[in-house]
Design an enzyme around this catalytic site. Structure first.
Site, short mmCIF file in Angstrom:
data_model
loop_
_atom_site.label_atom_id
_atom_site.label_comp_id
_atom_site.label_asym_id
_atom_site.label_seq_id
_atom_site.Cartn_x
_atom_site.Cartn_y
_atom_site.Cartn_z
N THR A 181 -16.95 -43.62 -5.48
CA THR A 181 -15.79 -44.10 -4.73
C THR A 181 -14.52 -43.69 -5.47
OG1 THR A 181 -15.55 -46.18 -5.94
CG2 THR A 181 -17.14 -46.17 -4.11
N ASP B 136 -25.51 -44.38 -2.42
CA ASP B 136 -24.81 -45.64 -2.16
C ASP B 136 -25.83 -46.78 -2.25
OD1 ASP B 136 -23.51 -47.83 -0.63
OD2 ASP B 136 -22.03 -46.27 -0.21
N ALA C 111 -19.87 -51.93 -7.91
CA ALA C 111 -19.15 -52.96 -7.17
C ALA C 111 -17.75 -52.47 -6.87
CB ALA C 111 -19.05 -54.25 -8.00
N SER D 123 -14.18 -53.67 -7.61
CA SER D 123 -13.91 -54.52 -8.78
C SER D 123 -12.46 -54.99 -8.93
CB SER D 123 -14.29 -53.74 -10.06
OG SER D 123 -13.41 -52.64 -10.24
N THR E 57 -18.95 -61.43 -13.26
CA THR E 57 -17.63 -61.73 -13.82
C THR E 57 -17.47 -63.23 -14.04
OG1 THR E 57 -15.29 -61.75 -13.23
CG2 THR E 57 -16.82 -61.71 -11.41
N ASP E 58 -16.57 -63.59 -14.96
CA ASP E 58 -16.24 -65.01 -15.15
C ASP E 58 -15.39 -65.54 -13.99
OD1 ASP E 58 -13.85 -63.68 -15.72
OD2 ASP E 58 -13.47 -64.70 -17.62
N GLU E 59 -14.90 -64.63 -13.13
CA GLU E 59 -14.01 -65.08 -12.04
C GLU E 59 -14.75 -65.92 -11.00
OE1 GLU E 59 -11.18 -62.09 -10.74
OE2 GLU E 59 -11.32 -61.08 -12.67
N TYR F 128 -12.57 -60.94 -4.06
CA TYR F 128 -13.42 -60.28 -5.07
C TYR F 128 -14.36 -61.29 -5.72
CZ TYR F 128 -14.75 -58.60 -9.73
OH TYR F 128 -15.45 -58.29 -10.86
N LYS G 46 -18.51 -61.58 -5.59
CA LYS G 46 -19.37 -61.52 -6.78
C LYS G 46 -20.19 -62.81 -6.89
CE LYS G 46 -19.66 -58.77 -9.59
NZ LYS G 46 -20.44 -57.52 -9.77
N TYR H 108 3.31 -59.94 -12.98
CA TYR H 108 3.24 -60.84 -11.82
C TYR H 108 3.72 -62.25 -12.21
CZ TYR H 108 -0.04 -57.38 -9.75
OH TYR H 108 -0.65 -56.26 -9.26
P1 NAD Z 1 -15.18 -49.87 -11.60
O1 NAD Z 1 -14.42 -50.18 -10.36
O2 NAD Z 1 -14.48 -49.16 -12.70
O3 NAD Z 1 -16.46 -48.98 -11.22
C1 NAD Z 1 -17.30 -49.31 -10.15
C2 NAD Z 1 -18.28 -48.14 -9.94
O4 NAD Z 1 -19.18 -48.52 -8.89
C3 NAD Z 1 -17.61 -46.83 -9.52
O5 NAD Z 1 -18.14 -45.74 -10.25
C4 NAD Z 1 -17.97 -46.71 -8.04
O6 NAD Z 1 -18.07 -45.37 -7.60
C5 NAD Z 1 -19.29 -47.43 -7.98
N1 NAD Z 1 -19.56 -47.97 -6.63
C6 NAD Z 1 -18.73 -48.74 -5.87
N2 NAD Z 1 -19.32 -49.00 -4.68
C7 NAD Z 1 -20.54 -48.41 -4.70
C8 NAD Z 1 -21.61 -48.34 -3.78
N3 NAD Z 1 -21.53 -48.92 -2.57
N4 NAD Z 1 -22.73 -47.68 -4.14
C9 NAD Z 1 -22.84 -47.08 -5.36
N5 NAD Z 1 -21.84 -47.08 -6.26
C10 NAD Z 1 -20.71 -47.75 -5.93
O7 NAD Z 1 -15.79 -51.25 -12.06
P2 NAD Z 1 -15.94 -51.82 -13.56
O8 NAD Z 1 -14.65 -52.41 -13.98
O9 NAD Z 1 -16.62 -50.82 -14.40
O10 NAD Z 1 -16.94 -53.05 -13.28
C11 NAD Z 1 -18.36 -52.84 -13.28
C12 NAD Z 1 -19.05 -54.15 -12.98
O11 NAD Z 1 -18.70 -55.12 -13.96
C13 NAD Z 1 -18.68 -54.75 -11.62
O12 NAD Z 1 -19.84 -55.30 -11.06
C14 NAD Z 1 -17.66 -55.83 -11.96
O13 NAD Z 1 -17.71 -56.87 -11.01
C15 NAD Z 1 -18.18 -56.28 -13.32
N6 NAD Z 1 -17.16 -56.84 -14.23
C16 NAD Z 1 -16.01 -56.14 -14.48
C17 NAD Z 1 -15.08 -56.66 -15.38
C18 NAD Z 1 -13.81 -55.90 -15.74
O14 NAD Z 1 -12.98 -56.42 -16.50
N7 NAD Z 1 -13.61 -54.68 -15.27
C19 NAD Z 1 -15.32 -57.88 -16.01
C20 NAD Z 1 -16.52 -58.56 -15.72
C21 NAD Z 1 -17.43 -58.02 -14.83
P1 TYD Z 2 -6.27 -57.32 -13.53
O1 TYD Z 2 -6.31 -56.27 -14.59
O2 TYD Z 2 -6.06 -56.91 -12.11
O3 TYD Z 2 -7.59 -58.19 -13.70
P2 TYD Z 2 -8.00 -59.63 -13.02
O4 TYD Z 2 -7.08 -59.91 -11.90
O5 TYD Z 2 -9.39 -59.35 -12.55
O6 TYD Z 2 -7.92 -60.63 -14.13
O7 TYD Z 2 -5.09 -58.33 -13.90
C1 TYD Z 2 -5.07 -59.01 -15.14
C2 TYD Z 2 -3.90 -59.97 -15.13
O8 TYD Z 2 -2.68 -59.20 -15.11
C3 TYD Z 2 -3.85 -60.85 -13.89
O9 TYD Z 2 -3.39 -62.14 -14.27
C4 TYD Z 2 -2.84 -60.16 -12.98
C5 TYD Z 2 -1.87 -59.53 -13.97
N1 TYD Z 2 -1.23 -58.26 -13.54
C6 TYD Z 2 0.16 -58.11 -13.66
O10 TYD Z 2 0.88 -59.03 -14.11
N2 TYD Z 2 0.73 -56.92 -13.28
C7 TYD Z 2 -0.02 -55.90 -12.77
O11 TYD Z 2 0.56 -54.85 -12.40
C8 TYD Z 2 -1.45 -56.06 -12.68
C9 TYD Z 2 -2.32 -54.95 -12.13
C10 TYD Z 2 -2.01 -57.26 -13.08
#
Ligand code: NAD
Ligand code: TYD
Length: 356
Positions: free
Chosen positions: A39, A62, A86, A88, A137-139, A163, A167, A220
């Protein structure tokens, strides 16, 4: 010895998935099949260092395509699945929840069914060794006020964004497949990750890139919202420990013990940019911080209690936020090509998630 020699990773071209694959192939030395739909969020170049390894293979598929999943499982016969694919980003889930419902809920359901079909056909030994690890996620636990105790594995689910709700639904499905069919699952719920190769829609990379472009830093609301930050390489190590040593049917919280207000994170980035990339006119990057309209339904605070993971599996984060942020700012300065390609083709850094 875990007995796990081949792992199917979904979402391995994303931020955390690519760090997991670099760890599994580069440090642990297991075979990995990366299933990713590529994606907007995917960056195959994040896997450049494992691309040529005989341990690594990529399948463009997919997770909503049951037949493709069944075929990949039968051909590659993994000992475990690590499910990271996912949608994300919270702001994008406000702009358009469709893909979140479809990929995070229906996609997880489809993968669970494909995994159940494959697992039930395994011989007894392989069946008892198999693991389905759902990465979450912790969310899902909702929003805390200042002074509230951190989330534990027992905290009731109370998701508030599309989101987080998607999850939470996927977590419930994974537990249901364990309770109903004994699918050997393990779950983990992690706080905000940061580090190299993170798509620049998320706070830390977006602010670094804004700073390097000489643009304002959009914070924000009042910038008082609190997140707990974990370096992605610490998360990758935790995930391998949980997959191989966590108890079946259990969930584990993963966190960095680094709770910070957004304004303090952004201030830290500005100070590092003042050091690494001073503005031409000599002004501090701090002068470009701007408080902008808040995110709708903005969760105030996340905090994670990961004592279970630390006590049962002996994991703890190695990277302090201070050194991790310094390394991350340096990475984005040294890897402009990686994010310039994204800015030019997929996301130019505009505001997302404002409710129209
Ligand atoms: P990301 O958005 O960077 O990457 C998501 C990946 O999933 C991409 O490579 C995308 O191509 C693939 N994807 C999306 N839809 C798909 C589908 N239908 N089929 C196959 N592949 C698909 O996400 P991330 O930040 O690396 O997060 C990975 C996982 O960890 C997610 O499940 C997210 O909920 C979880 N997570 C993320 C965070 C964070 O801070 N980023 C924290 C806790 C948990
Ligand atoms: P984000 O990285 O989108 O992660 P999450 O919403 O999953 O925690 O955002 C982290 C925090 O930063 C969240 O409180 C929203 C804030 N934020 C800003 O203040 N400015 C920005 O441009 C973005 C993308 C996020």
């Amino acid at each position: 010895m875990s007995g796990i020699g081949t792992v199917l990773v979904t979402g391995g071209a994303g931020f955390i998935g690519s760090a997991v694959i670099r760890h599994l192939v580069g440090d642990v030395g297991v075979r990995v099949i990366n299933v990713d739909a590529l994606t907007y969020a995917a960056s195959p170049s994040s896997l450049a260092e494992v691309d040529a390894s005989p341990l690594y293979s990529f399948k463009h598929a997919d997770i909503r395509n049951r037949e493709a999943l069944a075929d990949i499982l039968e051909r590659h016969r993994p000992d475990a699945i690590m499910h990271l694919a996912a949608e994300s980003h919270v702001d994008r889930s406000i702009d358009g929840p469709d893909d979140f419902i479809s990929t995070n809920i229906t996609g997880t359901y489809t993968l669970l069914e494909a995994a159940r079909g494959y697992w039930s056909g395994l011989g007894a030994g392989d069946r008892s060794r198999f693991r389905f690890h759902h990465i979450s996620t912790d969310e899902v636990f909702g929003s805390l006020a200042t002074g509230d105790p951190a989330f534990t594995e027992e905290t009731p689910y109370a998701p508030r964004s599309p989101y987080a709700a998607s999850k939470a639904a996927s977590d419930h499905l994974v537990r249901a497949w364990h309770e109903t069919w004994d699918l050997p699952v393990v779950l983990s719920n992690c706080s905000n990750n940061y580090g190299p190769n993170q798509f620049p829609e998320k706070l830390i990379p977006l602010m670094i890139i804004k700073g390097l472009a000489g643009e304002p830093f959009p914070v924000y609301g009042s910038g008082e919202n609190v997140r707990d930050w974990l370096h992605v390489e610490d998360h990758a190590r935790a995930l391998w420990q949980i997959l191989t040593r966590g108890r079946t049917g259990e969930s584990y919280n993963v966190g960095g013990g680094s709770e910070l207000r957004n304004i303090d994170v952004v201030t830290g980035i500005c100070r590092l940019l003042d050091e690494f990339a001073p503005a031409a006119d000599g002004a501090s990057h701090l002068e470009r911080i701007e408080f902008v309209t808040d995110r709708p339904g903005h969760d105030f605070r996340y905090a994670i209690d990961c004592a279970k993971l630390e006590n049962e599996l002996g994991w703890s984060p190695r990277e302090s936020f201070e050194s991790g942020l310094r390394r991350t700012v340096a990475w984005y300065i040294e890897n402009r090509d990686w994010w310039q390609a994204i800015l030019e083709t997929r996301y130019a850094g505009g505001r997302l998630g404002t409710r129209g």
